[in-house]
Structure formats: structure tokens, C-alpha cells
Scaffold this motif. Structure first.
Motif, short mmCIF file in Angstrom:
data_model
loop_
_atom_site.label_atom_id
_atom_site.label_comp_id
_atom_site.label_asym_id
_atom_site.label_seq_id
_atom_site.Cartn_x
_atom_site.Cartn_y
_atom_site.Cartn_z
N SER A 178 0.85 -1.26 -0.02
CA SER A 178 0.11 -0.17 -0.03
C SER A 178 0.76 1.46 0.08
CB SER A 178 -0.92 -0.19 1.28
OG SER A 178 -0.26 0.39 2.39
N ASN A 179 0.25 2.30 -0.39
CA ASN A 179 0.79 3.70 -0.43
C ASN A 179 1.25 4.08 1.09
OD1 ASN A 179 1.04 6.67 -0.55
ND2 ASN A 179 0.66 6.16 -2.91
N PHE A 180 0.64 3.78 1.72
CA PHE A 180 0.73 4.22 3.24
C PHE A 180 2.06 3.35 3.77
CE2 PHE A 180 0.63 3.14 7.81
CZ PHE A 180 0.73 4.50 8.32
N TYR A 181 2.43 2.21 3.61
CA TYR A 181 3.66 1.41 3.78
C TYR A 181 4.90 2.10 3.16
CZ TYR A 181 1.79 -2.71 5.69
OH TYR A 181 1.30 -3.68 6.72
N ILE A 182 4.38 2.57 1.90
CA ILE A 182 5.70 2.96 1.06
C ILE A 182 6.18 4.48 1.49
CG2 ILE A 182 6.30 3.96 -1.35
CD1 ILE A 182 4.53 1.75 -2.42
N GLN A 183 5.24 5.25 2.11
CA GLN A 183 5.24 6.59 2.71
C GLN A 183 6.21 6.34 3.94
OE1 GLN A 183 1.48 8.48 3.00
NE2 GLN A 183 1.63 9.21 1.03
N VAL A 184 5.76 5.46 4.72
CA VAL A 184 6.38 5.22 5.95
C VAL A 184 7.74 4.87 5.76
CG1 VAL A 184 6.77 3.57 7.99
CG2 VAL A 184 4.38 4.37 7.31
N SER A 215 13.50 8.23 15.82
CA SER A 215 12.25 9.00 15.95
C SER A 215 11.40 8.05 16.48
CB SER A 215 11.80 9.48 14.39
OG SER A 215 10.76 10.27 14.55
N SER A 216 9.95 8.38 16.53
CA SER A 216 9.15 7.30 17.19
C SER A 216 8.04 7.06 16.28
CB SER A 216 8.47 8.20 18.37
OG SER A 216 7.60 9.18 18.06
N TYR A 217 6.96 6.27 16.50
CA TYR A 217 5.96 5.48 15.77
C TYR A 217 5.02 6.81 15.27
CZ TYR A 217 8.10 1.18 16.81
OH TYR A 217 8.98 0.29 16.98
N GLY A 218 4.69 7.65 16.76
CA GLY A 218 4.06 8.50 16.46
C GLY A 218 4.26 9.71 15.60
N ARG A 219 5.64 10.08 15.87
CA ARG A 219 6.21 11.38 15.04
C ARG A 219 6.15 10.98 13.64
NH1 ARG A 219 9.39 15.06 17.39
NH2 ARG A 219 9.52 15.35 19.67
N ILE A 220 6.47 9.90 13.10
CA ILE A 220 6.27 9.33 11.73
C ILE A 220 4.82 9.67 11.32
CG2 ILE A 220 6.63 7.43 10.23
CD1 ILE A 220 9.29 8.32 11.15
N ALA A 221 4.03 8.96 11.94
CA ALA A 221 2.68 9.04 11.63
C ALA A 221 2.21 10.59 11.42
CB ALA A 221 1.81 8.26 12.98
N ASN A 222 2.60 11.31 12.20
CA ASN A 222 2.26 12.96 12.46
C ASN A 222 2.92 13.54 11.11
OD1 ASN A 222 0.92 14.65 14.55
ND2 ASN A 222 2.14 13.18 15.91
N MET A 223 4.14 13.19 10.74
CA MET A 223 4.75 13.85 9.63
C MET A 223 4.01 13.42 8.36
SD MET A 223 8.83 13.49 10.31
CE MET A 223 9.36 12.98 12.01
N GLY A 283 13.14 15.67 11.97
CA GLY A 283 12.23 15.87 11.15
C GLY A 283 12.53 16.48 9.65
N LEU A 284 11.70 16.53 8.88
CA LEU A 284 11.96 17.18 7.68
C LEU A 284 11.16 18.32 7.28
CD1 LEU A 284 11.60 13.93 4.94
CD2 LEU A 284 13.69 14.96 6.08
N HIS A 285 11.80 19.21 6.66
CA HIS A 285 10.96 20.48 6.24
C HIS A 285 9.87 20.13 5.42
CE1 HIS A 285 14.10 23.12 8.00
NE2 HIS A 285 14.61 22.55 7.33
N LEU A 286 8.96 21.00 5.32
CA LEU A 286 7.52 20.73 4.65
C LEU A 286 7.76 20.48 3.16
CD1 LEU A 286 5.24 23.37 5.97
CD2 LEU A 286 5.47 21.16 6.43
N ILE A 287 8.86 21.03 2.56
CA ILE A 287 9.19 20.97 1.03
C ILE A 287 9.64 19.37 0.93
CG2 ILE A 287 10.83 21.42 -0.85
CD1 ILE A 287 8.59 23.51 -0.52
N GLU A 288 10.41 18.84 1.65
CA GLU A 288 10.90 17.67 1.70
C GLU A 288 9.99 16.52 2.01
OE1 GLU A 288 15.31 17.76 3.44
OE2 GLU A 288 13.76 18.77 4.62
N LEU A 289 9.06 16.82 2.77
CA LEU A 289 8.05 15.79 3.30
C LEU A 289 6.84 15.98 2.27
CD1 LEU A 289 7.70 14.72 5.85
CD2 LEU A 289 6.17 16.57 6.64
N ASP A 290 6.40 16.95 1.56
CA ASP A 290 5.84 16.95 0.36
C ASP A 290 6.21 16.07 -0.62
OD1 ASP A 290 3.19 18.03 -0.59
OD2 ASP A 290 4.71 18.89 -2.24
N ASP A 291 7.53 16.06 -0.95
CA ASP A 291 8.23 15.44 -1.96
C ASP A 291 7.86 13.95 -1.58
OD1 ASP A 291 9.94 14.48 -3.90
OD2 ASP A 291 11.44 14.08 -2.40
N ILE A 292 7.93 13.20 -0.49
CA ILE A 292 7.85 11.97 0.03
C ILE A 292 6.23 11.58 -0.21
CG2 ILE A 292 7.63 10.56 1.70
CD1 ILE A 292 10.46 11.41 2.70
#
Length: 126
Positions: free
Chosen positions: A2-8, A21-29, A110-119
DNA sequence: ATGGTGACTCGCG
DNA sequence: GCGCGAGCCACCA
């Protein structure tokens, strides 16, 4: 897969050695503040390199994700927990025998918004 | 569709 | 600080 797995997986791959990092932080990002359990599930399902050449326990630094308290939280799979401890220590992460990590020193910011958006965006292509 | 299962978190006592 | 209970999410049978 799934797409979710890949994003993680893609996000976890951005955590540098020596940081955690933590599971929750990853989820938040990823824009899912309540999907911490799902993140743990995604990491637990990482397979062998033979089965999945792209995302596996070799290519995804799963050991850099711990619980919100900064502790290794694998209670039922002792062997896996010990491996995580060993890997983190090898990376220079300060962690004591209680599996407690010094978050002050090793918490990934964590990442900056730009990098996050990229992922978030590129994951849809896989 | 539906109920069960966690490598999760938070809040309360 | 510790144990519990209750949400929450993606998967799987």
C-alpha cells in the motif's frame, strides 16, 4: 504494498544514522496523527531483501524508530529487540541496558515541509 | 462486510 | 513512575 507502507518506508529512510524518531512522530509527519500503531505494523512487516528488493529490513533503517518515550518497544519478540539495541549502539546512539535512549541528544528533528511533500507525492509513483 | 491483532499513545488513578 | 483502559489505523482471515 500500500501507499501508506511506502510513505512510511521512504520517510524512515531519511532518518540519519545516530538519530531516532518515534512511531507517533512518523505518523504525524505523514499527516496521520493517530496512525502510530499502523506505522509499527508497517515496520514489523518488513520482509527479506530476496522477497522485496526495494523495501526490506536492509534498506529501511527500522531500528531508528522507537516509542514516544524513547524506548525500544518490542515486547514480544525479544530477539528482534536485542538486534535493534545492537544496531543502534553500533550507530552511536546513546542507549542504556534498559533500552532507554537519550532523546535530548538523538531525537531526529524531522523534515522541512518541502521535503515532506516530496515524499508524500512521490510515493504514489511506486 | 466484520471482528481480531499489534514494533502505539495519552490520560487517569 | 507504573499499570490500565480506551481510542485509532492498516491488515488479514
Amino acid at each position: 504494498m500500500s501507499n501508506f507502507y511506502i510513505q512510511v518506508y521512504r520517510l524512515v529512510q531519511r532518518i540519519p544514522a545516530g538519530k531516532v524518531s518515534s512511531y507517533g512522530r512518523i505518523a504525524n509527519m505523514l499527516g496521520r496523527p493517530n496512525a502510530a500503531r499502523a506505522v509499527g505494523y508497517a515496520l514489523s512487516s518488513l520482509s527479506s531483501a530476496k522477497k522485496n528488493p526495494i523495501y526490506n529490513s536492509q534498506t529501511v533503517p527500522w531500528q531508528r524508530v522507537v516509542n514516544s518515550q524513547g524506548r525500544i518497544s518490542i515486547r514480544h519478540r525479544v530477539k528482534t529487540a536485542e538486534k535493534q539495541y545492537k544496531l543502534l549502539k553500533e550507530e552511536g546512539v546513546g542507549i542504556n541496558l534498559n533500552y532507554q535512549i537519550n532523546l535530548e541528544k538523538h531525537l531526529w528533528q524531522g523534515l522541512h515541509l518541502i521535503e515532506l511533500d516530496d515524499i508524500l507525492h512521490s510515493a504514489a509513483d511506486d
